[in-house]
Design a protein around this motif. Structure first.
Motif, short mmCIF file in Angstrom:
data_model
loop_
_atom_site.label_atom_id
_atom_site.label_comp_id
_atom_site.label_asym_id
_atom_site.label_seq_id
_atom_site.Cartn_x
_atom_site.Cartn_y
_atom_site.Cartn_z
N ALA A 18 2.47 52.01 -13.77
CA ALA A 18 2.31 53.26 -14.38
C ALA A 18 3.75 53.83 -14.59
CB ALA A 18 1.48 54.22 -13.52
N ALA A 19 4.47 53.85 -13.51
CA ALA A 19 5.80 54.02 -13.70
C ALA A 19 6.64 53.42 -14.91
CB ALA A 19 6.75 54.27 -12.43
N ALA A 20 6.69 52.08 -14.81
CA ALA A 20 7.26 51.01 -15.70
C ALA A 20 6.38 51.37 -17.11
CB ALA A 20 7.12 49.61 -15.45
N ARG A 21 5.37 51.61 -17.24
CA ARG A 21 4.87 51.69 -18.58
C ARG A 21 5.19 53.05 -19.13
NH1 ARG A 21 -0.05 53.99 -18.67
NH2 ARG A 21 -0.62 53.11 -16.70
N ARG A 22 5.13 53.91 -18.38
CA ARG A 22 5.40 55.50 -18.56
C ARG A 22 7.04 55.95 -18.95
NH1 ARG A 22 1.34 59.36 -20.37
NH2 ARG A 22 -0.65 58.40 -19.19
N ALA A 35 4.18 59.01 -14.21
CA ALA A 35 2.99 58.20 -13.60
C ALA A 35 2.50 59.20 -12.67
CB ALA A 35 4.06 57.11 -12.92
N ALA A 36 3.21 60.11 -11.94
CA ALA A 36 2.65 60.75 -10.93
C ALA A 36 1.50 61.72 -11.50
CB ALA A 36 3.80 61.78 -10.43
N THR A 37 1.44 62.21 -12.78
CA THR A 37 0.31 62.92 -13.37
C THR A 37 -0.70 61.96 -13.71
OG1 THR A 37 2.30 64.55 -14.56
CG2 THR A 37 -0.08 64.45 -15.49
N GLU A 38 -0.56 60.77 -14.17
CA GLU A 38 -1.59 59.80 -14.64
C GLU A 38 -2.32 59.68 -13.21
OE1 GLU A 38 -1.97 54.99 -15.62
OE2 GLU A 38 -0.53 56.47 -16.87
N LEU A 39 -1.51 59.28 -12.05
CA LEU A 39 -2.33 58.81 -10.81
C LEU A 39 -2.67 60.07 -10.00
CD1 LEU A 39 0.17 55.86 -10.18
CD2 LEU A 39 -1.94 55.74 -11.38
N ASN A 40 -2.28 61.08 -10.29
CA ASN A 40 -2.63 62.39 -9.25
C ASN A 40 -2.10 62.23 -8.16
OD1 ASN A 40 -4.20 64.70 -9.10
ND2 ASN A 40 -5.98 63.72 -7.92
N THR A 74 2.07 62.99 -6.63
CA THR A 74 3.41 64.12 -6.75
C THR A 74 4.43 63.16 -7.27
OG1 THR A 74 4.07 63.86 -4.40
CG2 THR A 74 2.48 65.53 -4.75
N PRO A 75 5.33 63.71 -7.81
CA PRO A 75 6.51 62.71 -8.25
C PRO A 75 7.31 62.25 -7.08
CG PRO A 75 6.47 64.77 -9.66
CD PRO A 75 5.40 64.90 -8.49
N SER A 76 7.27 63.08 -5.87
CA SER A 76 8.24 62.68 -4.84
C SER A 76 7.43 61.24 -4.28
CB SER A 76 8.29 63.64 -3.84
OG SER A 76 6.95 64.10 -3.22
N ALA A 77 6.08 61.28 -4.08
CA ALA A 77 5.25 60.19 -3.59
C ALA A 77 5.35 59.00 -4.45
CB ALA A 77 3.64 60.49 -3.66
N VAL A 78 5.64 59.09 -5.82
CA VAL A 78 5.85 57.84 -6.53
C VAL A 78 7.28 57.41 -6.28
CG1 VAL A 78 6.37 57.24 -9.12
CG2 VAL A 78 4.40 58.67 -8.60
N SER A 79 8.18 58.14 -6.17
CA SER A 79 9.59 57.76 -6.04
C SER A 79 9.84 57.22 -4.94
CB SER A 79 10.54 58.99 -6.12
OG SER A 79 11.89 58.81 -5.52
N HIS A 80 9.06 57.83 -3.57
CA HIS A 80 9.01 57.13 -2.38
C HIS A 80 8.31 55.64 -2.31
CE1 HIS A 80 8.91 56.93 2.02
NE2 HIS A 80 7.36 56.30 1.95
N ALA A 81 7.19 55.64 -3.04
CA ALA A 81 6.66 54.25 -3.09
C ALA A 81 7.55 53.18 -3.89
CB ALA A 81 5.18 54.46 -3.78
N ILE A 82 8.24 53.56 -4.74
CA ILE A 82 8.92 52.72 -5.64
C ILE A 82 10.17 52.28 -4.61
CG2 ILE A 82 10.63 52.34 -7.62
CD1 ILE A 82 7.54 52.42 -8.27
N ARG A 83 10.63 53.33 -4.17
CA ARG A 83 11.73 53.12 -2.93
C ARG A 83 11.44 51.78 -1.94
NH1 ARG A 83 13.19 57.72 -2.20
NH2 ARG A 83 12.28 58.03 -0.11
N LYS A 84 10.35 52.11 -1.34
CA LYS A 84 9.83 51.31 -0.55
C LYS A 84 9.53 49.75 -1.17
CE LYS A 84 8.52 52.14 3.43
NZ LYS A 84 9.26 52.19 4.55
N MET A 85 9.08 49.80 -2.44
CA MET A 85 8.71 48.74 -2.89
C MET A 85 10.14 47.65 -3.24
SD MET A 85 6.68 47.98 -6.47
CE MET A 85 6.46 46.31 -7.18
N GLU A 86 10.91 48.46 -3.76
CA GLU A 86 12.28 47.90 -3.89
C GLU A 86 12.89 47.29 -2.57
OE1 GLU A 86 14.18 50.22 -7.69
OE2 GLU A 86 14.32 51.22 -5.93
#
Length: 298
Positions: free
Chosen positions: A15-19, A25-30, A32-44
């Motif tokens: 979602a973050a890559a497409r948008r 991405a946070a809005t689409e997936l319901n 928070t932006p911080s949750a999305v940022s944290h998930a991406i950082r853990k993935m990296e």
């Protein structure tokens, strides 16, 4: 072998890559932006590479992120296709995008007839001015105005359209020849392939450099303005057929001028989608409604 990254995190990445935005991405997936940022950082951290380049308040994919995104897109597309195949009791789904004026003026008023003839097909319709790119599998097909901007798509020409001057009945009785149009407000449809200068040239006239009249960037707006008596519009009788049938618009120069005829709209889709039964049913219905012959789905 277990995945180093859980599927929910891959969904956040997609979602973050497409948008191109953590916030979107946070809005689409319901989330928070911080949750999305944290998930991406853990993935990296898990894959050992930087997937996004942070640019101010926005983000863009790194080369490694772009490579991963291509695989993730295909993977989620396969998931969707698998679920559709496995869910035999669900209606056959067609995810359709359309040019706004075609959707509003021609397609939506006929959807009830389509459902009557195809009760097992569900159409999810979206309309916008952007052409569908198809890379992320969001849509199966698109009805576009003009020709596609991307190669590799199947292109099905739809019906020939007639562009002719149209106006409200109370204006029509004052118009007997093309020159009479110059005494009226001429409504402009800015995104048409053929506009007033082309029509005047076809009828042996030169359009004055300055004319009074409203300007609109969508056909359905120009048609509505003409039906309200704001002037004369050069528009497609296909798109304006409801207003013509109801007597709100008439062609004052019918049989007394040359009309522009051209194929304005096309159904386009990626070749693999041609196997989808919902698209086949829709395309065959579309051909019957428009009285055209299909060179595909036969």
């Amino acid at each position: 072998m277990s995945l180093p990254v859980p599927l929910p995190t891959l969904r956040i990445f997609e979602a973050a890559a497409r948008r191109q935005s953590f916030h979107a991405a946070a809005t689409e997936l319901n989330l928070t932006p911080s949750a999305v940022s944290h998930a991406i950082r853990k993935m990296e951290e898990a894959v050992g590479v930087v997937l996004f380049e942070r640019i101010g308040r926005g983000v863009s994919l790194s080369p490694e992120g772009e490579a991963l995104m291509r695989h993730v897109e295909r993977g989620f597309d396969e998931f969707r296709r698998g679920l559709e195949t496995a869910s035999a009791r669900a209606p056959r789904l067609l995810r359709l995008h359309s040019a706004p004026s075609f959707a509003a003026q021609w397609l939506t008023p006929r959807l009830a007839r389509f459902y009557t003839q195809n009760p097992d097909v569900e159409v999810r319709l979206s309309a916008s001015t952007d052409y569908t790119r198809f890379e992320n599998g969001e849509f199966d097909a698109d009805i576009i105005y003009g020709l596609p901007r991307h190669e590799g798509l199947v292109v099905v020409p739809l019906a020939e359209e007639t562009l002719t001057p149209l106006c409200a009945p109370h204006i029509a009785h004052t118009i007997e020849s093309p020159v009479d149009l110059l005494r009226h407000q001429l409504i402009q449809s800015d995104t048409k392939q053929f506009r007033w200068p082309a029509w005047f040239t076809l009828n042996g006239m030169t359009m004055p450099s300055s004319l009074c009249g409203s300007r609109f960037d969508r056909s359905f707006l120009a048609i509505a303005a003409a039906a309200e008596g704001l002037g004369i519009v050069l528009e497609s009788t296909l798109l304006a057929e409801r207003e013509i049938a109801r007597g709100r618009l008439v062609a004052p120069l019918s049989g007394r001028s040359q009309d522009i005829r051209y194929v304005g709209h096309h159904l386009v889709y990626p070749r693999p989608v041609e196997k989808k039964n919902a698209l086949r049913s829709f395309a065959q219905w579309l051909a019957r409604e428009l009285c055209i012959e299909l060179t595909t789905f036969v």
